[in-house]
Motif scaffolding. Sequence first.
Motif, mmCIF file in Angstrom:
data_model
loop_
_atom_site.group_PDB
_atom_site.id
_atom_site.type_symbol
_atom_site.label_atom_id
_atom_site.label_comp_id
_atom_site.label_asym_id
_atom_site.label_seq_id
_atom_site.Cartn_x
_atom_site.Cartn_y
_atom_site.Cartn_z
ATOM 1 N N THR A 152 -16.767 -4.671 -12.948
ATOM 2 C CA THR A 152 -16.924 -3.466 -12.124
ATOM 3 C C THR A 152 -15.607 -2.695 -11.986
ATOM 4 O OG1 THR A 152 -16.426 -4.537 -9.984
ATOM 5 C CG2 THR A 152 -18.709 -4.657 -10.791
ATOM 6 N N ILE A 153 -14.501 -3.306 -12.399
ATOM 7 C CA ILE A 153 -13.192 -2.651 -12.310
ATOM 8 C C ILE A 153 -12.933 -1.894 -13.598
ATOM 9 C CG2 ILE A 153 -10.719 -2.989 -11.982
ATOM 10 C CD1 ILE A 153 -11.374 -5.585 -10.526
ATOM 11 N N ASN A 154 -12.805 -0.592 -13.511
ATOM 12 C CA ASN A 154 -12.620 0.242 -14.691
ATOM 13 C C ASN A 154 -11.153 0.665 -14.822
ATOM 14 O OD1 ASN A 154 -13.328 1.700 -16.993
ATOM 15 N ND2 ASN A 154 -13.781 3.565 -15.808
ATOM 16 N N ASP A 155 -10.282 -0.320 -14.778
ATOM 17 C CA ASP A 155 -8.850 -0.036 -14.861
ATOM 18 C C ASP A 155 -8.146 -1.248 -15.466
ATOM 19 O OD1 ASP A 155 -6.285 0.930 -14.597
ATOM 20 O OD2 ASP A 155 -6.177 0.656 -12.432
ATOM 21 N N PRO A 156 -8.278 -1.451 -16.789
ATOM 22 C CA PRO A 156 -7.749 -2.669 -17.404
ATOM 23 C C PRO A 156 -6.238 -2.813 -17.328
ATOM 24 C CG PRO A 156 -8.469 -1.110 -19.080
ATOM 25 C CD PRO A 156 -8.962 -0.586 -17.769
ATOM 26 N N ALA A 157 -5.521 -1.691 -17.183
ATOM 27 C CA ALA A 157 -4.058 -1.748 -17.110
ATOM 28 C C ALA A 157 -3.540 -1.843 -15.687
ATOM 29 C CB ALA A 157 -3.451 -0.510 -17.780
ATOM 30 N N PHE A 158 -4.423 -1.753 -14.702
ATOM 31 C CA PHE A 158 -4.045 -1.675 -13.280
ATOM 32 C C PHE A 158 -3.164 -0.446 -13.021
ATOM 33 C CE2 PHE A 158 -4.428 -6.519 -12.212
ATOM 34 C CZ PHE A 158 -5.798 -6.422 -12.411
ATOM 35 N N ALA A 159 -3.420 0.610 -13.769
ATOM 36 C CA ALA A 159 -2.612 1.825 -13.646
ATOM 37 C C ALA A 159 -2.925 2.601 -12.376
ATOM 38 C CB ALA A 159 -2.837 2.722 -14.868
ATOM 39 N N SER A 160 -4.100 2.354 -11.787
ATOM 40 C CA SER A 160 -4.558 3.154 -10.645
ATOM 41 C C SER A 160 -4.519 2.381 -9.337
ATOM 42 C CB SER A 160 -5.977 3.671 -10.907
ATOM 43 O OG SER A 160 -6.040 4.418 -12.097
ATOM 44 N N VAL A 161 -3.595 1.435 -9.217
ATOM 45 C CA VAL A 161 -3.546 0.621 -7.991
ATOM 46 C C VAL A 161 -3.176 1.449 -6.765
ATOM 47 C CG1 VAL A 161 -3.084 -1.576 -9.097
ATOM 48 C CG2 VAL A 161 -1.174 -0.074 -8.510
ATOM 49 N N SER A 162 -2.686 2.659 -6.953
ATOM 50 C CA SER A 162 -2.376 3.523 -5.815
ATOM 51 C C SER A 162 -3.637 4.151 -5.230
ATOM 52 C CB SER A 162 -1.399 4.625 -6.233
ATOM 53 O OG SER A 162 -1.956 5.418 -7.265
ATOM 54 N N GLU A 163 -4.739 4.146 -5.991
ATOM 55 C CA GLU A 163 -6.001 4.686 -5.506
ATOM 56 C C GLU A 163 -6.688 3.618 -4.643
ATOM 57 O OE1 GLU A 163 -8.373 6.127 -8.721
ATOM 58 O OE2 GLU A 163 -6.695 7.225 -9.629
ATOM 59 N N LEU A 164 -7.070 3.988 -3.448
ATOM 60 C CA LEU A 164 -7.561 3.004 -2.486
ATOM 61 C C LEU A 164 -8.784 2.246 -2.991
ATOM 62 C CD1 LEU A 164 -7.123 4.830 0.947
ATOM 63 C CD2 LEU A 164 -5.688 3.049 -0.083
ATOM 64 N N ILE A 213 0.832 -1.210 0.000
ATOM 65 C CA ILE A 213 0.000 0.000 0.000
ATOM 66 C C ILE A 213 0.864 1.255 0.000
ATOM 67 C CG2 ILE A 213 -0.240 0.166 2.525
ATOM 68 C CD1 ILE A 213 -3.244 0.881 1.919
ATOM 69 N N GLN A 214 2.067 1.147 0.575
ATOM 70 C CA GLN A 214 2.988 2.283 0.575
ATOM 71 C C GLN A 214 3.693 2.436 -0.774
ATOM 72 O OE1 GLN A 214 3.158 -0.202 2.879
ATOM 73 N NE2 GLN A 214 2.251 0.844 4.668
ATOM 74 N N ARG A 215 3.834 1.308 -1.502
ATOM 75 C CA ARG A 215 4.566 1.349 -2.759
ATOM 76 C C ARG A 215 3.929 0.416 -3.794
ATOM 77 N NH1 ARG A 215 11.081 0.245 -3.712
ATOM 78 N NH2 ARG A 215 11.226 1.408 -5.673
ATOM 79 N N PRO A 216 2.819 0.860 -4.379
ATOM 80 C CA PRO A 216 2.206 0.060 -5.453
ATOM 81 C C PRO A 216 3.103 0.067 -6.686
ATOM 82 C CG PRO A 216 1.105 2.182 -5.231
ATOM 83 C CD PRO A 216 2.075 2.084 -4.094
ATOM 84 N N ARG A 217 2.982 -0.966 -7.531
ATOM 85 C CA ARG A 217 3.870 -1.102 -8.692
ATOM 86 C C ARG A 217 3.061 -1.330 -9.969
ATOM 87 N NH1 ARG A 217 9.300 -2.043 -7.601
ATOM 88 N NH2 ARG A 217 9.774 -1.446 -5.457
ATOM 89 N N PRO A 218 2.338 -0.322 -10.460
ATOM 90 C CA PRO A 218 1.463 -0.525 -11.626
ATOM 91 C C PRO A 218 2.209 -0.993 -12.878
ATOM 92 C CG PRO A 218 1.726 1.812 -11.124
ATOM 93 C CD PRO A 218 2.264 1.066 -9.958
ATOM 94 N N LYS A 219 3.464 -0.592 -13.038
ATOM 95 C CA LYS A 219 4.195 -0.997 -14.249
ATOM 96 C C LYS A 219 4.801 -2.386 -14.119
ATOM 97 C CE LYS A 219 4.954 3.523 -16.239
ATOM 98 N NZ LYS A 219 5.915 4.501 -16.829
ATOM 99 N N ARG A 220 4.486 -3.067 -13.033
ATOM 100 C CA ARG A 220 4.811 -4.487 -12.929
ATOM 101 C C ARG A 220 3.638 -5.358 -13.364
ATOM 102 N NH1 ARG A 220 8.404 -5.441 -7.395
ATOM 103 N NH2 ARG A 220 10.235 -4.262 -8.082
ATOM 104 N N ALA A 221 2.549 -4.721 -13.782
ATOM 105 C CA ALA A 221 1.398 -5.474 -14.263
ATOM 106 C C ALA A 221 1.739 -6.124 -15.602
ATOM 107 C CB ALA A 221 0.184 -4.563 -14.417
ATOM 108 N N GLU A 222 1.141 -7.254 -15.851
ATOM 109 C CA GLU A 222 1.356 -7.946 -17.118
ATOM 110 C C GLU A 222 0.708 -7.149 -18.251
ATOM 111 O OE1 GLU A 222 0.685 -12.456 -18.904
ATOM 112 O OE2 GLU A 222 -0.800 -11.592 -17.550
#
Length: 324
Positions: free
Chosen positions: A272-284, A217-226
């Motif tokens: 229901t998830i509107n973030d196909p790239a997981f780019a917004s994993v820092s948003e709670l 939660i302190q350090r999300p890594r969106p660019k580690r998404a597949e």
Amino acid sequence: MRKFLSVILLMATPVYGGVDHGVDVTLEFYQRFDDAAQTLAQSSCQGDDIIANYHRAYDAWNGASIVSFGPLEQQGGALALAFWPDKKGFTTKALSRLITDQDKAIENGEDFATVSIAAHGFLALEMMLFDPDFIQFSEGSYSCKLVDRITQDIAGKAATMNAAWKSEFAKIVRDAGDATNPVYLTQQEAAQAYLTSLSGALEFIETSRIARPLGTIQRPRPKRAEAWRSARALPNIQATLIALDEMIRALGDDATPETNEAMAALLRFLPTINDPAFASVSELGVRFQIETVQTMVHNVNEAMRVELGTYLGVNLGFNALDGD
């Protein structure tokens, strides 16, 4: 749920007929992948067609890849078509080296087979089609020919695996336990191969496809998404789960009610998830949704291992990703 599964465990007896149905579904999955891959290989190196065909072929690959034993294993495993996780950026390095050197290894499939595995498959193709550092190329350029070679390599592997399933391996699985069977000494060994493969696919979603981009939660890594460049982090999970749902139902002959219910709930939740790239994993809010998917995937795997394993007369006493 645990009480229900315990009752199932006590009442059920080993059944092999479901494996025969599983082979039917496997043949469908590999045929779909082969068809989509051939269409991809016929695409021009640029434009809307190759992008659309890339997504279709990637969806089909996700379906086929849940059956990781047999012909896929003979190709070198899933990494031969999807080199990920790529913790050290080998794909970027491999593609950059080819382009800088204008390496002639891309001129034919035999020579390309000697090139780093990181330059093969869907993640390499994604980088060529979506990464700003690679997409600036023209028709007829070296990079265009490299894209063509990558798509042809994918198509070649898809065709080889499809042919292997149809010509030989389907019969090997169906005839498990026969005295002359070259792979499976018992029917349970073939059933175990399916259960291990499906559990491994679910575990891969939980521990890699979701856990890697989540980070902490302190350090999300969106660019580690597949496949984040092409916004496929979530679509890859969804395509895999849809295939798993079909396969579990085929193998289980409707004897997996808890698993089916858990999977249906999961497939209803994904849109229901509107973030196909997981780019917004820092948003709670988004993070909570993705963590919920992770928990639901874990629950599906737990239920499947008990219900389907019991029905097929096999069990898993190890980490499915270990391949032991």
